[in-house]
Design a protein around this motif. Sequence first.
Motif, mmCIF file in Angstrom:
data_model
loop_
_atom_site.group_PDB
_atom_site.id
_atom_site.type_symbol
_atom_site.label_atom_id
_atom_site.label_comp_id
_atom_site.label_asym_id
_atom_site.label_seq_id
_atom_site.Cartn_x
_atom_site.Cartn_y
_atom_site.Cartn_z
ATOM 1 N N SER A 1 64.821 9.793 96.131
ATOM 2 C CA SER A 1 64.991 9.998 94.691
ATOM 3 C C SER A 1 66.408 10.483 94.372
ATOM 4 O O SER A 1 67.054 9.998 93.441
ATOM 5 N N ALA A 2 66.910 11.437 95.192
ATOM 6 C CA ALA A 2 68.244 11.989 94.958
ATOM 7 C C ALA A 2 69.350 10.979 95.242
ATOM 8 O O ALA A 2 70.464 11.093 94.731
ATOM 9 N N LEU A 3 69.043 9.978 96.041
ATOM 10 C CA LEU A 3 70.037 8.989 96.447
ATOM 11 C C LEU A 3 70.345 7.988 95.339
ATOM 12 O O LEU A 3 71.396 7.330 95.346
ATOM 13 N N GLY A 4 69.444 7.836 94.385
ATOM 14 C CA GLY A 4 69.623 6.844 93.343
ATOM 15 C C GLY A 4 70.937 7.010 92.596
ATOM 16 O O GLY A 4 71.365 8.124 92.294
ATOM 17 N N GLY A 5 71.596 5.883 92.310
ATOM 18 C CA GLY A 5 72.844 5.930 91.565
ATOM 19 C C GLY A 5 73.772 4.791 91.949
ATOM 20 O O GLY A 5 73.405 3.867 92.674
ATOM 21 N N ARG A 6 75.014 4.878 91.425
ATOM 22 C CA ARG A 6 76.043 3.867 91.696
ATOM 23 C C ARG A 6 77.127 4.500 92.570
ATOM 24 O O ARG A 6 77.498 5.661 92.382
ATOM 25 N N TYR A 7 77.666 3.681 93.480
ATOM 26 C CA TYR A 7 78.663 4.151 94.433
ATOM 27 C C TYR A 7 79.785 3.114 94.549
ATOM 28 O O TYR A 7 79.553 1.916 94.368
ATOM 29 N N GLU B 1 80.871 -2.296 95.381
ATOM 30 C CA GLU B 1 80.027 -1.379 94.618
ATOM 31 C C GLU B 1 78.617 -1.424 95.192
ATOM 32 O O GLU B 1 78.125 -2.492 95.583
ATOM 33 N N ALA B 2 77.976 -0.262 95.251
ATOM 34 C CA ALA B 2 76.590 -0.193 95.713
ATOM 35 C C ALA B 2 75.728 0.434 94.635
ATOM 36 O O ALA B 2 76.114 1.436 94.017
ATOM 37 N N THR B 3 74.569 -0.159 94.411
ATOM 38 C CA THR B 3 73.574 0.405 93.501
ATOM 39 C C THR B 3 72.316 0.698 94.294
ATOM 40 O O THR B 3 71.774 -0.188 94.974
ATOM 41 N N ILE B 4 71.863 1.946 94.232
ATOM 42 C CA ILE B 4 70.649 2.355 94.928
ATOM 43 C C ILE B 4 69.629 2.804 93.893
ATOM 44 O O ILE B 4 69.922 3.672 93.056
ATOM 45 N N ASN B 5 68.464 2.200 93.929
ATOM 46 C CA ASN B 5 67.373 2.602 93.052
ATOM 47 C C ASN B 5 66.526 3.654 93.761
ATOM 48 O O ASN B 5 66.226 3.514 94.949
ATOM 49 N N PRO B 6 66.131 4.716 93.070
ATOM 50 C CA PRO B 6 65.329 5.763 93.711
ATOM 51 C C PRO B 6 64.054 5.174 94.302
ATOM 52 O O PRO B 6 63.430 4.285 93.735
ATOM 53 N N GLY B 7 63.674 5.684 95.463
ATOM 54 C CA GLY B 7 62.439 5.206 96.085
ATOM 55 C C GLY B 7 62.356 5.615 97.535
ATOM 56 O O GLY B 7 63.269 6.226 98.089
ATOM 57 N N ALA C 1 73.818 1.342 109.488
ATOM 58 C CA ALA C 1 73.485 2.760 109.561
ATOM 59 C C ALA C 1 74.159 3.499 108.411
ATOM 60 O O ALA C 1 75.254 3.122 107.969
ATOM 61 N N ILE C 2 73.529 4.552 107.929
ATOM 62 C CA ILE C 2 74.063 5.363 106.830
ATOM 63 C C ILE C 2 74.078 6.830 107.252
ATOM 64 O O ILE C 2 73.122 7.334 107.860
ATOM 65 N N HIS C 3 75.174 7.505 106.928
ATOM 66 C CA HIS C 3 75.332 8.933 107.164
ATOM 67 C C HIS C 3 75.670 9.568 105.814
ATOM 68 O O HIS C 3 76.691 9.236 105.204
ATOM 69 N N PHE C 4 74.826 10.460 105.313
ATOM 70 C CA PHE C 4 74.995 11.021 103.976
ATOM 71 C C PHE C 4 76.128 12.044 103.926
ATOM 72 O O PHE C 4 76.404 12.748 104.896
ATOM 73 N N GLU C 5 76.773 12.132 102.741
ATOM 74 C CA GLU C 5 77.731 13.187 102.440
ATOM 75 C C GLU C 5 77.162 14.020 101.299
ATOM 76 O O GLU C 5 76.574 13.476 100.355
ATOM 77 N N ARG C 6 77.370 15.345 101.363
ATOM 78 C CA ARG C 6 76.765 16.246 100.377
ATOM 79 C C ARG C 6 77.758 17.282 99.893
ATOM 80 O O ARG C 6 78.680 17.682 100.606
ATOM 81 N N ASP C 7 77.524 17.736 98.686
ATOM 82 C CA ASP C 7 78.141 18.948 98.144
ATOM 83 C C ASP C 7 76.972 19.864 97.805
ATOM 84 O O ASP C 7 76.339 19.725 96.748
ATOM 85 N N GLY C 8 76.660 20.767 98.743
ATOM 86 C CA GLY C 8 75.433 21.542 98.594
ATOM 87 C C GLY C 8 74.245 20.631 98.773
ATOM 88 O O GLY C 8 74.143 19.866 99.735
ATOM 89 N N ALA C 9 73.320 20.666 97.810
ATOM 90 C CA ALA C 9 72.127 19.836 97.892
ATOM 91 C C ALA C 9 72.359 18.430 97.330
ATOM 92 O O ALA C 9 71.547 17.534 97.549
ATOM 93 N N ARG C 10 73.463 18.235 96.619
ATOM 94 C CA ARG C 10 73.715 16.966 95.934
ATOM 95 C C ARG C 10 74.352 15.959 96.890
ATOM 96 O O ARG C 10 75.320 16.260 97.588
ATOM 97 N N ILE C 11 73.794 14.737 96.929
ATOM 98 C CA ILE C 11 74.387 13.653 97.715
ATOM 99 C C ILE C 11 75.560 13.090 96.925
ATOM 100 O O ILE C 11 75.399 12.546 95.825
ATOM 101 N N THR C 12 76.771 13.262 97.460
ATOM 102 C CA THR C 12 77.985 12.816 96.763
ATOM 103 C C THR C 12 78.450 11.445 97.231
ATOM 104 O O THR C 12 79.328 10.837 96.615
ATOM 105 N N GLY C 13 77.893 10.969 98.314
ATOM 106 C CA GLY C 13 78.290 9.672 98.846
ATOM 107 C C GLY C 13 77.650 9.450 100.198
ATOM 108 O O GLY C 13 76.798 10.224 100.647
ATOM 109 N N PHE C 14 78.058 8.398 100.845
ATOM 110 C CA PHE C 14 77.554 8.109 102.186
ATOM 111 C C PHE C 14 78.571 7.243 102.906
ATOM 112 O O PHE C 14 79.454 6.634 102.292
#
Length: 541
Positions: A453-459, A467-473, A512-525
């Motif tokens: 759910s938190a991953l949803g958004g545009r990158y 450009e990447a679009t991820i729908n929450p799920g 493969a994907i490795h997440f990047e975070r600022d605190g609890a927020r996913i800022t990218g991957f």
Amino acid sequence: MSTAAEQLDAIFAPANSTRAPGGVIAVRQAGAMLYRRGYGMASIEHGVANTPATRMRIGSSSKQFACMAALLLAEDGKLDLDAPLDRWVPGLPGFPAMPSARQLMNHTSGYRDHLDAAGLANGGAKIRDGWAMQMIARQTGANFAPGNGQTYCNAGYHLLSAVIDAAAGERFEDFLERRIFQPLGMTATASQPSDYVITPGLATLHVPLPGGGWRRGLFPTEEIRGEGAMVSTVDDLMRWLAELKGPHRLASAESWRMMTDAPLLPDGTRAIYALGLHRHIYRGVEVIHHAGGVIGGAAQVMHVPAHDLDIVMLSNGGPLQPIPTVWRILDTLLESELSPPLPPLASAGDFAHLEGAFYGGADGTLVGFGAVGEVLGISFIGTPPFPILRDHGDRLVVGFEESALGPLVIDKASLAAPAPGQPPETIAFSESGRRQTLHRLTITDADAARIGSALGGRYHSIDLAAEATINPGHPAPIAVRGEFGQVEGAVRILSEEFAVVTEPGADLPSAAIHFERDGARITGFRVSAPRSRGLRFERQG
């Protein structure tokens, strides 16, 4: 006792069909041609059979010729193999230092592979001319610092071709023709950057369809160069192998020595990939070779010094693949000379507790396990499991010569089940001499849903111009649109840090994907494939 020709007929006769593509094979020992024939069709469409004179794409077998071109320029005093590359090609990134031409040639530059990157952003869409150099120049990171590893990289050879352009003062393709092909009498050989150009005498490339039948194989770019552009014949490649073993006409003995001088890996072991050539021991016998693959074809070019044996096999999509078939030829012709067989493939039954387990490292390395029939498969940086883990007793190994990866080495003791049916929490892993401990990845369904759910958004990715679009799920649908095409899949969450992208309608990893975070927020991957690591996507808004 059967003759060599009869033994080889037993291998190739079953593939000699008028309804399928095939290839061409030539085997020579001590200067005498033991076997030379075409089999299958050069063109199913036009009903033309393969013959020994049929020209074929040889893919990455081309790399040894690019290396010889660079060595000739070094002998001319026009190219310093160990100087920074931007002396010849300005505007290149350096991470943290500028690599050299030698590091391009032995795959220790650290650069990401532009062909992997093209697939991640554009799928199979056709790429415009000039994109490869633009992609190399805009990278914001690398697989590793120059000299700190070895990862097979087609981008390095594309860049080497541009270095040769500048150092020679003429097109790379023309330099090959003038300094290598003509002097050796390789009159049927050329470096042809495009599958879309009509090339006389060239076999059609064939890709099998799942339900039967064939499609034409076309590489989706018209700017392939030193990484794999050559067309040739078995006779011309035999001329090249005669030059490789000597007496030498093209270059000095020192240049030829460098062609087979492989670098040391970070752990002090010697690599097997030198300058456009693999050199290693197979069942007690030294072999020097390089294979190649294209869309709808493949090749293997091999010399066995101790037995003065040369083997060239070219395929335009037939049922016999050159790499395993050439090993089979070697086993057949040198049966009494070879040591015991290769270590066996790791049994899936011996490691059933690893089924479905994934492990991650701090640098984004991702390794998973799954059965492939009765064999243990390894998923590496987002690939589907592939069955080439060999059991050496104390370790499991994927050899560079079998995969153009690694070597990948796993300490077998670290794979022991801490309790019946339970995977270990850590494994001791090494890639290309870089050792690290990988930790098992686990997550609950609830936490995977939360991350999805938190991953949803545009990158946006500068590295891929995509450009990447991820729908929450859970899993989360993803669409990546590059400059020329779009790739779709689903993000399957493995842990708080890692995920894999799976192909539509399948649960097989494709990246493969490795997440990047600022605190609890996913800022990218960062998305990775085996030859292109850590391509960054940054959240937009």
